[in-house]
Design an enzyme around this catalytic site. Structure first.
Site, PDB file in Angstrom:
ATOM      1  N   THR A  28     -32.590  23.415  55.370  1.00  0.00           N
ATOM      2  CA  THR A  28     -33.742  22.691  54.829  1.00  0.00           C
ATOM      3  C   THR A  28     -34.669  22.198  55.934  1.00  0.00           C
ATOM      4  OG1 THR A  28     -32.516  21.976  52.900  1.00  0.00           O
ATOM      5  CG2 THR A  28     -34.359  20.599  53.524  1.00  0.00           C
ATOM      6  N   ASP A  72     -29.876  29.874  55.115  1.00  0.00           N
ATOM      7  CA  ASP A  72     -29.416  28.690  54.400  1.00  0.00           C
ATOM      8  C   ASP A  72     -27.930  28.607  54.775  1.00  0.00           C
ATOM      9  OD1 ASP A  72     -29.992  27.212  51.342  1.00  0.00           O
ATOM     10  OD2 ASP A  72     -27.970  27.343  52.126  1.00  0.00           O
ATOM     11  N   SER A  73     -27.449  27.417  55.093  1.00  0.00           N
ATOM     12  CA  SER A  73     -26.091  27.354  55.644  1.00  0.00           C
ATOM     13  C   SER A  73     -25.014  27.691  54.616  1.00  0.00           C
ATOM     14  CB  SER A  73     -25.827  26.003  56.291  1.00  0.00           C
ATOM     15  OG  SER A  73     -25.567  25.009  55.329  1.00  0.00           O
ATOM     16  N   SER A  74     -25.376  27.872  53.358  1.00  0.00           N
ATOM     17  CA  SER A  74     -24.386  28.354  52.388  1.00  0.00           C
ATOM     18  C   SER A  74     -23.995  29.800  52.710  1.00  0.00           C
ATOM     19  CB  SER A  74     -24.941  28.276  50.968  1.00  0.00           C
ATOM     20  OG  SER A  74     -25.311  26.946  50.714  1.00  0.00           O
ATOM     21  N   THR A 104     -27.420  21.383  56.024  1.00  0.00           N
ATOM     22  CA  THR A 104     -26.397  20.340  55.887  1.00  0.00           C
ATOM     23  C   THR A 104     -25.168  20.814  55.098  1.00  0.00           C
ATOM     24  OG1 THR A 104     -27.499  19.491  53.905  1.00  0.00           O
ATOM     25  CG2 THR A 104     -28.061  18.440  56.010  1.00  0.00           C
ATOM     26  N   ASP A 105     -25.373  21.819  54.226  1.00  0.00           N
ATOM     27  CA  ASP A 105     -24.283  22.165  53.300  1.00  0.00           C
ATOM     28  C   ASP A 105     -22.961  22.498  53.998  1.00  0.00           C
ATOM     29  OD1 ASP A 105     -25.960  21.685  51.212  1.00  0.00           O
ATOM     30  OD2 ASP A 105     -26.345  23.784  50.722  1.00  0.00           O
ATOM     31  N   CYS A 304      -8.213  12.749  48.886  1.00  0.00           N
ATOM     32  CA  CYS A 304      -8.930  11.493  49.194  1.00  0.00           C
ATOM     33  C   CYS A 304      -9.663  11.663  50.524  1.00  0.00           C
ATOM     34  CB  CYS A 304      -7.953  10.333  49.366  1.00  0.00           C
ATOM     35  SG  CYS A 304      -6.968  10.010  47.916  1.00  0.00           S
TER      36      CYS A 304
HETATM   37  N1  ASP Z   1     -28.956  24.528  51.441  1.00  0.00           N
HETATM   38  C1  ASP Z   1     -29.388  23.897  52.682  1.00  0.00           C
HETATM   39  C2  ASP Z   1     -28.494  24.391  53.798  1.00  0.00           C
HETATM   40  O1  ASP Z   1     -27.416  23.917  53.961  1.00  0.00           O
HETATM   41  C3  ASP Z   1     -29.337  22.412  52.532  1.00  0.00           C
HETATM   42  C4  ASP Z   1     -29.757  21.650  53.770  1.00  0.00           C
HETATM   43  O2  ASP Z   1     -30.103  22.160  54.799  1.00  0.00           O
HETATM   44  O3  ASP Z   1     -29.739  20.414  53.673  1.00  0.00           O
HETATM   45  O4  ASP Z   1     -28.899  25.282  54.509  1.00  0.00           O
END
Ligand code: ASP
Length: 372
Positions: A28, A72-74, A104-105, A304
């Protein structure tokens, strides 16, 4: 294909004292709004100074390197972790530290993987990203990036007399970290916990390594020591034949069996309840034991976020201990999965002694990812 790079030299000082290599992977962070198409598209990173002119006001030199495939990190994969580790190794003597801009993912997986792959690391590798694209006015991209750079470039200083301090040139944070929303976390202790708020990451089982406010306050006793005597070497063979088996009340025998008997499977991260507890049904324990007897590693990690696995505390975990399940103590799932991939990658042998060796390594902290 060679990587595209741009260099940003400080405009306020004549000579940069430190240098940081920034590796842009996507996510992102680098999105801007394309009015014509009405959607978010990756921005041209070579024009980063138009978006962040303050980069030139930092007192260290920055080189920005863009991966050839922005993702995209996915879509993150072990092959990209290997590429990142190799870029760091190839540039290790040329730069003082590294910042990785990442979606972030899966940032915690990448940070964890790199912490196990970069053996003998003694320079900062700071991952960061953003919840809102850099092209959006309220974006968190600017603060996350600038502070991550400052942390990467930060060096220790000593008092030379009552009025003056002198830099030792030693990095304050010589390890793989995630910096996000004012907190610096050990990378392999971090987890993404939030998809909407800016406080996207948490480190429940290990203190924050720094907090950024008006000043950046480092939590020094918890940061890995600087070891300049170490030489960097890479573990670049990763074995992805691992899985996560998350338990829930009512999980069926056929589901457990189909996962545990997947072809080529070498290890299972067993996400258990509470302090490492699982059902005591004979079929469940029997299926796991059969896998362990075939040489599959079963690593017990709690569902947890905080606390730890203590096998044997309850009757519902004692039998896991008895059949040979290994306790993951207070490790995160992200660190458990990547630790397994890296350790399995080092051990191609499938003998009983090789499995024993792996069990021993798994139970020991490799780079600060779990407490004994
Ligand atoms: N889908 C994005 C990723 O992980 C989300 C992000 O960057 O916050 O590449």
């Amino acid at each position: 294909m060679p990587y595209r790079t741009i260099h940003i030299n400080p405009t306020l000082t004549n000579q940069a004292r430190r240098s940081v290599l920034v590796i842009y992977t996507g996510g992102t962070f680098g999105m801007v709004y394309d009015r014509g198409a009405g959607q978010l598209i990756p921005f041209d990173f070579e024009r980063v100074l138009d978006r962040l002119p303050e980069l030139g006001r930092l007192d260290f030199a920055i080189t920005l390197l863009t991966l050839n495939d922005i993702i995209d990190s996915s879509n993150m994969k072990p092959a990209v972790w290997v590429e990142l580790a190799q870029i760091i190794q190839q540039n290790y003597d040329l730069y003082d530290s590294f910042v990785i801009l990442h979606g972030t993912d899966t940032m915690s997986y990448t940070a964890s993987a790199l912490s196990f792959m970069l053996v003998g690391l003694s320079k900062p590798v700071i991952l960061t990203g953003a919840q809102l694209p850099i092209g959006v006015a309220r974006s968190d991209a600017r603060e996350n990036f600038i502070t991550a750079l400052e942390i990467a470039a930060a060096v220790d200083s000593v008092a030379v007399d009552s009025a003056a301090v002198e830099s030792t040139g030693q990095p304050i944070v010589p390890e793989v970290c995630v910096y996000f929303n004012s907190s610096l976390l050990r990378g392999n202790r971090s987890t993404k916990r939030e998809s909407v708020q800016f406080n996207a990451f948490v480190s429940e089982n290990y203190p924050h390594l720094a907090t950024a406010g008006v000043s950046i306050d480092y939590n020094r006793p918890f940061i890995l020591p600087y070891r300049p005597d170490q030489t960097l070497s890479l573990r670049t063979v990763l074995d992805p034949n691992v899985t996560i088996l998350k338990l829930f009340p009512g999980i069926t025998q056929s589901v457990v069996e189909s996962i545990v008997t997947s072809p080529n499977l070498r290890a299972i991260v067993l996400e258990t309840f509470g302090a490492g507890n699982a059902p005591t049904d004979p079929w469940f324990l029997g299926t796991l034991k059969a896998a362990i007897d075939r040489g599959v590693l079963v690593f017990n990690v709690s569902q947890c976020q905080g606390g730890r696995v203590t096998q044997g505390q309850y009757q519902t975990s004692r039998q896991l201990l008895q059949i040979g399940v290994i306790s993951g103590a207070d490790i995160t799932t992200e660190a458990a999965v990547t630790k397994l991939m890296v350790l399995l990658g080092q051990e191609s042998e499938r003998s009983e002694t090789a499995v024993k060796r792996l069990q021993t390594l798994l139970a020991q902290p490799q780079s600060g990812e779990m407490s004994e």
